[in-house]
Scaffold this motif. Sequence first.
Motif, PDB file in Angstrom:
ATOM      1  N   ASN A  43     -24.395  32.985 -19.623  1.00  0.00           N
ATOM      2  CA  ASN A  43     -24.041  32.823 -18.140  1.00  0.00           C
ATOM      3  C   ASN A  43     -24.697  33.733 -17.183  1.00  0.00           C
ATOM      4  O   ASN A  43     -25.371  33.407 -16.101  1.00  0.00           O
TER       5      ASN A  43
ATOM      6  N   VAL B 201     -20.773  21.178   0.616  1.00  0.00           N
ATOM      7  CA  VAL B 201     -21.333  21.394  -0.799  1.00  0.00           C
ATOM      8  C   VAL B 201     -22.049  19.895  -0.823  1.00  0.00           C
ATOM      9  O   VAL B 201     -21.430  18.716  -0.392  1.00  0.00           O
TER      10      VAL B 201
ATOM     11  N   LYS C  44     -23.181  16.714  -3.142  1.00  0.00           N
ATOM     12  CA  LYS C  44     -23.014  16.106  -4.382  1.00  0.00           C
ATOM     13  C   LYS C  44     -24.220  15.595  -4.697  1.00  0.00           C
ATOM     14  O   LYS C  44     -24.662  14.811  -4.282  1.00  0.00           O
TER      15      LYS C  44
ATOM     16  N   THR D 210     -25.018  17.898 -10.019  1.00  0.00           N
ATOM     17  CA  THR D 210     -23.983  18.643  -9.810  1.00  0.00           C
ATOM     18  C   THR D 210     -22.862  18.610 -10.738  1.00  0.00           C
ATOM     19  O   THR D 210     -22.504  17.313 -11.276  1.00  0.00           O
ATOM     20  N   GLY D 211     -22.256  19.322 -11.331  1.00  0.00           N
ATOM     21  CA  GLY D 211     -21.114  19.233 -12.161  1.00  0.00           C
ATOM     22  C   GLY D 211     -21.378  18.938 -13.484  1.00  0.00           C
ATOM     23  O   GLY D 211     -20.506  18.874 -14.519  1.00  0.00           O
TER      24      GLY D 211
ATOM     25  N   VAL E  95     -22.532  19.342 -17.308  1.00  0.00           N
ATOM     26  CA  VAL E  95     -22.479  20.850 -18.180  1.00  0.00           C
ATOM     27  C   VAL E  95     -23.321  20.298 -19.432  1.00  0.00           C
ATOM     28  O   VAL E  95     -23.569  19.221 -19.861  1.00  0.00           O
TER      29      VAL E  95
ATOM     30  N   MET F  24     -19.529  26.230 -26.212  1.00  0.00           N
ATOM     31  CA  MET F  24     -19.484  27.158 -24.880  1.00  0.00           C
ATOM     32  C   MET F  24     -20.297  26.221 -23.561  1.00  0.00           C
ATOM     33  O   MET F  24     -20.907  25.320 -24.187  1.00  0.00           O
ATOM     34  N   TYR F  25     -19.821  26.572 -22.391  1.00  0.00           N
ATOM     35  CA  TYR F  25     -20.221  25.466 -21.581  1.00  0.00           C
ATOM     36  C   TYR F  25     -21.321  26.095 -20.500  1.00  0.00           C
ATOM     37  O   TYR F  25     -21.120  27.318 -20.042  1.00  0.00           O
ATOM     38  N   PHE F  26     -22.494  25.436 -20.214  1.00  0.00           N
ATOM     39  CA  PHE F  26     -23.413  25.798 -19.298  1.00  0.00           C
ATOM     40  C   PHE F  26     -23.531  24.837 -18.239  1.00  0.00           C
ATOM     41  O   PHE F  26     -23.911  23.854 -18.501  1.00  0.00           O
ATOM     42  N   LEU F  27     -23.482  25.295 -17.202  1.00  0.00           N
ATOM     43  CA  LEU F  27     -23.846  24.458 -15.796  1.00  0.00           C
ATOM     44  C   LEU F  27     -25.248  24.039 -15.951  1.00  0.00           C
ATOM     45  O   LEU F  27     -26.169  24.934 -15.943  1.00  0.00           O
TER      46      LEU F  27
ATOM     47  N   LYS G 141     -27.503  25.349 -13.460  1.00  0.00           N
ATOM     48  CA  LYS G 141     -27.973  26.682 -13.252  1.00  0.00           C
ATOM     49  C   LYS G 141     -29.003  27.001 -14.508  1.00  0.00           C
ATOM     50  O   LYS G 141     -29.996  27.773 -14.487  1.00  0.00           O
TER      51      LYS G 141
ATOM     52  N   PHE H 208     -25.289  23.489  -7.052  1.00  0.00           N
ATOM     53  CA  PHE H 208     -23.872  24.206  -7.415  1.00  0.00           C
ATOM     54  C   PHE H 208     -23.440  25.273  -6.567  1.00  0.00           C
ATOM     55  O   PHE H 208     -22.154  25.794  -6.875  1.00  0.00           O
ATOM     56  N   TYR H 209     -23.989  25.365  -5.489  1.00  0.00           N
ATOM     57  CA  TYR H 209     -23.206  26.375  -4.595  1.00  0.00           C
ATOM     58  C   TYR H 209     -22.972  25.551  -3.162  1.00  0.00           C
ATOM     59  O   TYR H 209     -23.630  24.741  -2.762  1.00  0.00           O
ATOM     60  N   TYR H 210     -22.038  26.236  -2.452  1.00  0.00           N
ATOM     61  CA  TYR H 210     -21.881  25.864  -0.912  1.00  0.00           C
ATOM     62  C   TYR H 210     -22.735  26.598   0.120  1.00  0.00           C
ATOM     63  O   TYR H 210     -23.093  27.494  -0.215  1.00  0.00           O
TER      64      TYR H 210
ATOM     65  N   ARG I 123     -10.785  31.430 -21.964  1.00  0.00           N
ATOM     66  CA  ARG I 123     -10.371  31.972 -23.396  1.00  0.00           C
ATOM     67  C   ARG I 123      -8.918  32.486 -23.530  1.00  0.00           C
ATOM     68  O   ARG I 123      -8.529  32.480 -24.495  1.00  0.00           O
TER      69      ARG I 123
ATOM     70  N   GLU J 188     -15.844  21.896 -14.301  1.00  0.00           N
ATOM     71  CA  GLU J 188     -16.986  21.698 -15.007  1.00  0.00           C
ATOM     72  C   GLU J 188     -17.035  22.297 -16.530  1.00  0.00           C
ATOM     73  O   GLU J 188     -17.404  21.919 -17.344  1.00  0.00           O
ATOM     74  N   MET J 189     -16.376  23.559 -16.604  1.00  0.00           N
ATOM     75  CA  MET J 189     -16.209  24.334 -17.792  1.00  0.00           C
ATOM     76  C   MET J 189     -14.978  23.717 -18.665  1.00  0.00           C
ATOM     77  O   MET J 189     -14.517  24.253 -19.557  1.00  0.00           O
TER      78      MET J 189
END
Lengths: 237, 294, 413
Positions: free
Chosen positions: B10, B125, B127, B131-132, B134, B140-143, B146, B215-217, C228, C252-253
Amino acid sequence: MSLLNIENISAGYGEIQVLFGISLHVKEGEIVSIIGANGAGKSTLLKTVSGLIKPSSGRVEFAGKPIHELPPDEIVEQALIHVPEGRRLFSQMTVYENLEMGAYSKHAEVGFAKNLGDVHALFPRLKEREKQLAGTLSGGEQQMVAIGRGIMAQPRILMLDEPSLGLAPVLKKDIFAAIKKIAETYGTTIVLVEQDVVNSLAISDRAYVMEQGQIVMEGNSEQLMADPHIKTAFLGL
Amino acid sequence: MLGIIEALINGILMGSIYGLTAVGLTLIFGVMKVINFAHGSILMVGMFAAYWFVILTGWNPYFAIPVVVPLLFWFGYYMQSFIIKPIFEAEKDVREPITVIIVTTGIWYVLDNLALMIFGAEFRVAKTSVTGQVFEFYEMYFLLPKVIGAGITMVCGIYLYWFLKHSRMGKAIRATSLDREAASLMGIKQAKIYNVAFGLGSACCGMAACVLIPFYYVYPTVGVPFDIKAFIIVVLGGLGSIPGAILGGIIVGIIENVGAQFMAATWTELLLYGVFLFVLLVKPSGLFGQKHDY
Amino acid sequence: MKMFKQLVVPVVALAMLAGSFGFAQAAPDTVKIGNIIPLSGPSASVGIQGKQAREMAVEEINSAGGIKSLGGAKLELLFADSKGDPTVGVTEAERMINSEKVHLLTGCWNSAVTYPTTQVAERYGIPFIVPVSVRDTITERGFKNVFRIAAKDGWWAKDQFVFLDDMKKEFNVDIKKVAFVYENGDWGVGFAEKWVDLAKERGYEVVLNEPYPSTASDLTPVVIKLKRAKPDVVFMTSNAADAILLTNTMAEMKVNVKAIISSGGGHADPSFLAAAGQNAEYLFDIVEWEADLNRPGLKETNDKYKKLYGHNLNGESVDAYAAMYVIKEALEQAGSNDPEALRKTLSEIQVCGGKVGLLAYDCIDFDESGQNKNASLVIVQTRTKGKEMDRITVWPKNVRRAGYTPVFPQPEK
C-alpha cells in the motif's frame, strides 16, 4: 561594407557601466582580435552583440540589419554565434548531445550531418568521446566541444571569448590552429577575444585593443605586434 | 507479517501517486530554479476539473485524462506566460528570484480562495465506476484506483524520462536547466522553455488529479497537504530529478504505511520529517540530486 | 413661596435635562455578538451550518421586535473564521473584543480552539457561550464567563459505553475487544482518555489505541492496523474529512466488526453521509440531538432551516440556534448589554420551552461551572433510506423511533 558594425555601444550590468561608447567593425572573411587585460570589458562586448545584454545606447548592425534589440535566440538564427567564456558546456549531457544543442536553431538543422563530420575531422578526439558526459572531459577537450558547438550552429560569424584560457601551451597552439583552419576552410568570419596577445595576433588580420571599456588602439596585426605600447603592456618587454 | 507486507505494498502504491504529484514540482524547479508555491493549488484545480468531468459525464474517470491533462498544461503555460514571466524578466540578473516565489504564493492564495468562493468548503466525493473496488490477494486488500494510479505514475515517469532524454524539446529543457545563458546562445528561446516546463509541471498535476479523484475527496484547500508532501519528496529525491521524485514519493509512502504498523499514525509524520532531515544531513542534494551551484 | 418656586423649578428642570440623557441612551442600540467558528478547513461544513442557524435565529428575534427591555435593540452577528486553528481563534477573540467591541461571544466548535479562546473572554470579562465543544476542561477551570450548552465529553463517552451495555443485554451479544480510532486533537484525545478508563472498568481488552492526524492525506495504514487487530467494537472520533476517508476505506478493505460507535462531530455532518453513503450503514453515532426527536416545534423549525439552507439541523446548529435564544432571554432579563450584568444573568437564568424546547430536553440551566446541567445525549443508527442515508434514534430506549429495531451486531461484509 562590414558584416558586423558596432556603433558607439554603451552597456553594463544594472548600475555598473562597463562599456563606454565602443565602435568597431568586422568585414566578411576577416579574423579580428579584440585584446585587452582582465576587466577591460571584452566579454561584456560580446554579450551585448549576442543579445545576452541590452545596450543602454548605440547600435549593432549585422549584414546591414540592426540586431541590438533582438533576443539571443533570434540573433543565433541569423548565424551570429557566440562561444562564451569558460566553455559553459552542458556538463550532464554527452559530447554528442552538446554538439546537437549547438545545432538547435532552424538554420543549422539542414547541414547537421555535414557539420558533425567537419567537427569530427577537426577534433577527432570528440568522436572517440562521443558518449562521454561533457563535465568529465579535460580542459582542452572541453574547449574543443565548445568550439565544435559553435561550428554546429553553421555560423557566418563566430565570436570566441578567450578560447585558450587556462590551457597548457601545447593545447593553446592546437586551439589557435583549429580556429585558423575554420576560417580558411569555411570562410567563416572570426571575432577573437583574447588575453593571449601573441597567439591571437599571429592568426588575425586586424585587432582592436580595449582598456577600461573603451577602444584605445586599432590596426592590422603586424603593426600592433611591433607597437612599443603593446610590447610593454601585454608582452612584458 | 502479512500486515506488514500489505502495508508495504500500500505504501508503494500510494507513494507512487505522491511521487506523481511531486514530479511537476521538481521539473519546474529544475528548469526555472523557482519553487512553485502554487503547485498544490494547481493540483486542486485539476481535481475540481476531474471531479466535474466525472459528475457531468458519468464516464470512467480515466477518460478525464485526455481532457484534464491538456487543460492543465495550458493553464500552467499561460499562467507562466502572463503572470510569472514579467516578474521573472524583471529579476533576470538576480541569482535568487525571490519575487517570483512571492508571486507563486500569491497565486496559491488567490486560487484557493476563489475555489472556496465558487465551490464552497464542503468535501466532495465522486462516485466512479472504479471507486471502492478492491483487488484481493492472499487476504490482503488493495484499492483498485490506487493500483491503477501507481501504474499510471510509472508510465508517466517513463514517458517523461524518455521525453527529456530523447526529444528535441526535452533536450532543450535539460540544457536550460543546466546553464540557461549557454542555452540561449544555442538559439533556445528561454521564455518558451519556461512556458513549456511550467505547462508540463501543471500537466503532471492534472494527471495526478485524475488518478486521485476515484478515491479521494476534493475541496478548495486539498492542495495543501499534498503540496507539503511534494516539497519533502522533491528535496528528498533531489531537486530537478524525475526518478528522484517518484522514488522519493515511494519512500514517503512506505514510511507512512509501514511506520503506522509500529506506532500511532500521529508519530509517522514525525518519523517522516526525521528521515527527511537525516537525508539532508547526509546528502544535501537529495538522493538523485546533482551538486549544483545555483 | 417665591423662593421655593425659584429653587424647585430649576432643580426639576435640571433633573429632567439630566434624565433626558438617560433616555437618549436607552434608544435602540445593537447588541453585538461575536462568533468564532471554522469557516474553512476540515470542520468548515459544520462551522457554516452553525453560522446559518445563528443567522436564522437572529433574523427571527430581530423581526419579532428585538430585545424589548433594551428598547427594541437588534442583535448583530459578527463572524470570524477560526480555520480550526487555536491561535487564529485567540487572535480573533482579541480583535472582536477590542476593535469590534462585542458584548458577547460564541464559538468555536473545535474543542482545541474553544479552550484558549474562552480564556481570552474570561480575561476581558466578556460572556462566552459554547454551543458544543465537548472537552470537559472547558468548564472546569473555575471561569465565570464561560457557558456551555452541550454535554461534556465525559458524559458523551460514558453514554457510549452505557449504550453498549444496553445493546449487549438487549441482543444477547458478548463483547470482549475494543479499538479506539480518533483524531489526535484536543477533542479526540479527550474522548480516548475516558474510553480507556471506561473500558478498564468493564473488563474490555483494548486491542488498538490509535490517534491519527485529521488532515492526513491517506488513512489506509490506520485501517490496515485496525483490521489486523480484529476488534469486536470500534469507537471513533473524527472530523468530516477523515470520517469520510476512514469509513470508505474500512468498507473497501472489508473491516468486519460487530459495531462501530462514533462520537458526533464529523460523523454527524451531512457531507459525511453524502460522501460515505452506503459505507456508513449500521454506524452508531452519539449526538445530542437528531431531527427525528419527538419534540414540540422541532419539525417546523427544521423544515424552515432545510428550506433555507438545503439540509437538516444537527447538534451544532441546534445548539447554536438555542444559544441565540438564551442570549435573547438573558438580555431581556438583564435589561442591559453590560457584560457583567449579562454574565450574572446567564449564571442564574433558566430558559425553558419555546425555541429551546427543540432540544432533547426541556430547559437550559447553567451550573456554577458554566455547564448546562440538563444536557443529555441520544444514539442514532445510520440506515439507507432510498437514495439517502437516514439517522434513526435508537437510545435511550424511551426515545427510540417507533417501529424500529436496531441492528446489532452488524452483518458481515
